[in-house]
Design an enzyme around this catalytic site. Sequence first.
Site, PDB file in Angstrom:
ATOM      1  N   GLY A  40       3.263  -3.229  -6.033  1.00 33.86           N
ATOM      2  CA  GLY A  40       1.920  -3.178  -6.608  1.00 33.86           C
ATOM      3  C   GLY A  40       1.327  -4.529  -6.949  1.00 33.86           C
TER       4      GLY A  40
ATOM      5  N   HIS B  88      -3.436  -4.660   5.376  1.00 32.80           N
ATOM      6  CA  HIS B  88      -2.273  -4.655   6.262  1.00 32.80           C
ATOM      7  C   HIS B  88      -1.851  -6.099   6.552  1.00 32.80           C
ATOM      8  CE1 HIS B  88       0.426  -3.076   9.313  1.00 32.80           C
ATOM      9  NE2 HIS B  88       0.029  -4.068  10.086  1.00 32.80           N
TER      10      HIS B  88
HETATM   11  C1  GRF Z   1       1.275  -5.653   1.269  1.00 32.22           C
HETATM   12  O1  GRF Z   1       1.834  -6.658   2.064  1.00 32.22           O
HETATM   13  C2  GRF Z   1       0.263  -4.865   2.053  1.00 32.22           C
HETATM   14  O2  GRF Z   1      -0.383  -5.625   3.030  1.00 32.22           O
HETATM   15  C3  GRF Z   1       1.095  -3.801   2.703  1.00 32.22           C
HETATM   16  O3  GRF Z   1       2.067  -3.486   1.761  1.00 32.22           O
HETATM   17  C4  GRF Z   1       2.308  -4.599   0.915  1.00 32.22           C
HETATM   18  C5  GRF Z   1       2.175  -4.116  -0.495  1.00 32.22           C
HETATM   19  O4  GRF Z   1       2.582  -5.091  -1.426  1.00 32.22           O
HETATM   20  N1  GRF Z   1       0.285  -2.694   3.123  1.00 32.22           N
HETATM   21  P1  GRF Z   1       2.389  -4.815  -2.978  1.00 32.22           P
HETATM   22  O5  GRF Z   1       3.063  -3.498  -3.323  1.00 32.22           O
HETATM   23  O6  GRF Z   1       0.904  -4.763  -3.251  1.00 32.22           O
HETATM   24  O7  GRF Z   1       3.033  -5.969  -3.676  1.00 32.22           O
END
Ligand code: GRF
Length: 191
Positions: A16, A113
Amino acid sequence: MNHKLTRIAVFASGNGSNFQAIADAVQAGELQAEVALVVTDKPQAVVVERAKKAGVESFSFIPSEFDSKQLYEQMIKEKLEELEVEWVVLAGYMRLIGPVLLEAFENRIVNIHPSVLPAFPGKDAIGQTMAAGAENAGVTVHFVDAGMDTGKIISQESFPVAGRDRAAVEQKIHEIEHQLYPATLQQLFSR
Ligand code: GRF
């Protein structure tokens, strides 16, 4: 009710850090929105703790306890409607969105992404980028459709991989994400 701020729900399955960046941007007045809810399919995820600290309600569910995606999405939809959520913001939510939510929030679901789409959609995009020996790595914010990372691209940022190992690429991607996502949302909401 008349809400001045755009009401959003952030969907996440893990750490998160992107939720945190969004919540911090809201707090700083850089993103004119209210995070009305965090939705997670992983009740133990760190994002739940982050939500609590930020004073944001969270809604957890366990997909395997439902007979179908349709059933749990219906439940999420009701919760989102109850809280008058206008936009769904996916941030590390590791599930495809189904027809129930796609129809209820048409053109109002976005995702971030960690690749320069359309290259390397799907899981472990950073691993895919490294394994392919790609020249550039990066981040894409896009609208969500029924496919896996296939919706219309809203914003993108890339950088050269050369001289960086996986950990460094990952770190740079997160740095970009934490700026790009709140900024892109602000642009979308002020359209
Ligand atoms: C991020 O790298 C996002 O691009 C991908 O999942 C990851 C989530 O990271 N979809 P976090 O949980 O927000 O730290």
